[in-house]
Design a protein around this motif. Structure first.
Motif, PDB file in Angstrom:
ATOM      1  N   SER A  37      11.430 -23.155 -94.984  1.00  0.00           N
ATOM      2  CA  SER A  37      11.378 -22.608 -96.342  1.00  0.00           C
ATOM      3  C   SER A  37      10.126 -21.771 -96.542  1.00  0.00           C
ATOM      4  CB  SER A  37      11.388 -23.733 -97.379  1.00  0.00           C
ATOM      5  OG  SER A  37      12.571 -24.461 -97.299  1.00  0.00           O
ATOM      6  N   MET A  38       9.000 -22.311 -96.128  1.00  0.00           N
ATOM      7  CA  MET A  38       7.738 -21.599 -96.312  1.00  0.00           C
ATOM      8  C   MET A  38       7.717 -20.326 -95.470  1.00  0.00           C
ATOM      9  SD  MET A  38       6.596 -23.412 -98.668  1.00  0.00           S
ATOM     10  CE  MET A  38       5.117 -22.442 -98.950  1.00  0.00           C
ATOM     11  N   THR A  39       8.274 -20.378 -94.276  1.00  0.00           N
ATOM     12  CA  THR A  39       8.370 -19.187 -93.428  1.00  0.00           C
ATOM     13  C   THR A  39       9.297 -18.165 -94.066  1.00  0.00           C
ATOM     14  OG1 THR A  39       7.962 -20.491 -91.443  1.00  0.00           O
ATOM     15  CG2 THR A  39       9.028 -18.343 -91.139  1.00  0.00           C
ATOM     16  N   GLY A  40      10.428 -18.630 -94.603  1.00  0.00           N
ATOM     17  CA  GLY A  40      11.380 -17.737 -95.242  1.00  0.00           C
ATOM     18  C   GLY A  40      10.834 -17.066 -96.485  1.00  0.00           C
ATOM     19  N   LEU A  41       9.933 -17.753 -97.183  1.00  0.00           N
ATOM     20  CA  LEU A  41       9.348 -17.199 -98.405  1.00  0.00           C
ATOM     21  C   LEU A  41       8.116 -16.339 -98.129  1.00  0.00           C
ATOM     22  CD1 LEU A  41       9.645 -20.379-100.667  1.00  0.00           C
ATOM     23  CD2 LEU A  41      11.064 -18.312-100.760  1.00  0.00           C
ATOM     24  N   ALA A  42       7.681 -16.291 -96.889  1.00  0.00           N
ATOM     25  CA  ALA A  42       6.437 -15.592 -96.536  1.00  0.00           C
ATOM     26  C   ALA A  42       6.453 -14.116 -96.924  1.00  0.00           C
ATOM     27  CB  ALA A  42       6.156 -15.743 -95.049  1.00  0.00           C
ATOM     28  N   ARG A  43       7.595 -13.476 -96.889  1.00  0.00           N
ATOM     29  CA  ARG A  43       7.635 -12.038 -97.195  1.00  0.00           C
ATOM     30  C   ARG A  43       7.353 -11.718 -98.667  1.00  0.00           C
ATOM     31  NH1 ARG A  43      11.144  -9.207 -99.465  1.00  0.00           N
ATOM     32  NH2 ARG A  43      13.266  -9.669 -99.997  1.00  0.00           N
ATOM     33  N   LEU A  44       7.276 -12.755 -99.496  1.00  0.00           N
ATOM     34  CA  LEU A  44       6.981 -12.545-100.910  1.00  0.00           C
ATOM     35  C   LEU A  44       5.486 -12.399-101.173  1.00  0.00           C
ATOM     36  CD1 LEU A  44       9.432 -15.071-102.595  1.00  0.00           C
ATOM     37  CD2 LEU A  44       9.747 -12.621-102.204  1.00  0.00           C
ATOM     38  N   ASN A  45       4.667 -12.549-100.145  1.00  0.00           N
ATOM     39  CA  ASN A  45       3.208 -12.448-100.298  1.00  0.00           C
ATOM     40  C   ASN A  45       2.707 -13.366-101.401  1.00  0.00           C
ATOM     41  OD1 ASN A  45       3.013 -10.478 -98.260  1.00  0.00           O
ATOM     42  ND2 ASN A  45       3.573  -8.891 -99.740  1.00  0.00           N
ATOM     43  N   LEU A  46       3.116 -14.618-101.339  1.00  0.00           N
ATOM     44  CA  LEU A  46       2.690 -15.605-102.323  1.00  0.00           C
ATOM     45  C   LEU A  46       1.201 -15.874-102.184  1.00  0.00           C
ATOM     46  CD1 LEU A  46       5.628 -18.101-101.713  1.00  0.00           C
ATOM     47  CD2 LEU A  46       5.411 -16.505-103.624  1.00  0.00           C
ATOM     48  N   THR A  47       0.573 -16.218-103.300  1.00  0.00           N
ATOM     49  CA  THR A  47      -0.832 -16.597-103.246  1.00  0.00           C
ATOM     50  C   THR A  47      -0.942 -17.961-102.560  1.00  0.00           C
ATOM     51  OG1 THR A  47      -0.848 -17.807-105.338  1.00  0.00           O
ATOM     52  CG2 THR A  47      -1.263 -15.407-105.444  1.00  0.00           C
ATOM     53  N   VAL A  48      -2.136 -18.301-102.146  1.00  0.00           N
ATOM     54  CA  VAL A  48      -2.367 -19.607-101.526  1.00  0.00           C
ATOM     55  C   VAL A  48      -1.994 -20.721-102.505  1.00  0.00           C
ATOM     56  CG1 VAL A  48      -4.142 -21.132-100.581  1.00  0.00           C
ATOM     57  CG2 VAL A  48      -4.137 -18.722 -99.966  1.00  0.00           C
TER      58      VAL A  48
END
Length: 160
Positions: A37-48
């Motif tokens: 999930s975290m890898t899949g969401l990585a392209r959103l450039n989420l903040t830490v």
């Protein structure tokens, strides 16, 4: 790798901004699904901070499904859906385990954290975290299926 394990490799779809994972209700599968999930969401450039909140909430929710909804079942499946909205991520968690007692989410406990660590109450902190870190938290039992919906706010509308 089994079929459910293959689904861990799902990523946020570039055309719909949606992600879906289906995996066995087992502790190791939850860990793998959380990582996927975290890898899949990585392209959103989420903040830490956003990454941390998402990881904490998903870990609490998914582990609760394994530990409680499927506590007495040898086999079970969890489905996680994520959808990108303009200012949030919307999550849906589906399972066929036992429903919440009385068909409701656990009450928001009011723990007193003063005093020695060994005197702290056991349990309830996970749902407090989930309630505090999400918005639009909603549970419904439909036929034999549990559905938990919630949103996590995002700082802005970045998509790479």
């Amino acid at each position: 790798m089994g079929q459910a394990d293959q689904r861990h490799k799902s990523a946020l779809s570039p055309t719909t901004d949606e992600m879906k994972l289906v995996f066995p209700a087992r502790p190791m599968a939850v860990r793998q699904a959380l990582q996927a999930s975290m890898t899949g969401l990585a392209r959103l450039n989420l903040t830490v901070d956003e990454q941390g909140i998402i990881e904490i909430v998903l870990a609490e929710v998914l582990n609760n499904v394994v530990e409680h909804a499927y506590a007495h079942h040898k086999k079970g499946v969890i489905e996680l859906r994520v959808k990108r909205m303009s200012d949030s991520l919307n999550f849906t968690v589906l399972d066929d385990g036992v429903p919440f007692p009385k068909g409701n989410l656990p009450a928001h406990p009011s723990h007193t954290l003063a005093g020695p660590v060994e005197d702290l109450p056991e349990g309830g902190f996970g749902w407090s975290l989930i309630r505090d870190l999400t918005k639009d938290l909603h549970y419904v039992r439909s036929d034999v299926r549990n559905r938990l919906d919630f949103s996590i706010a995002l700082a802005d509308t970045r998509i790479s």
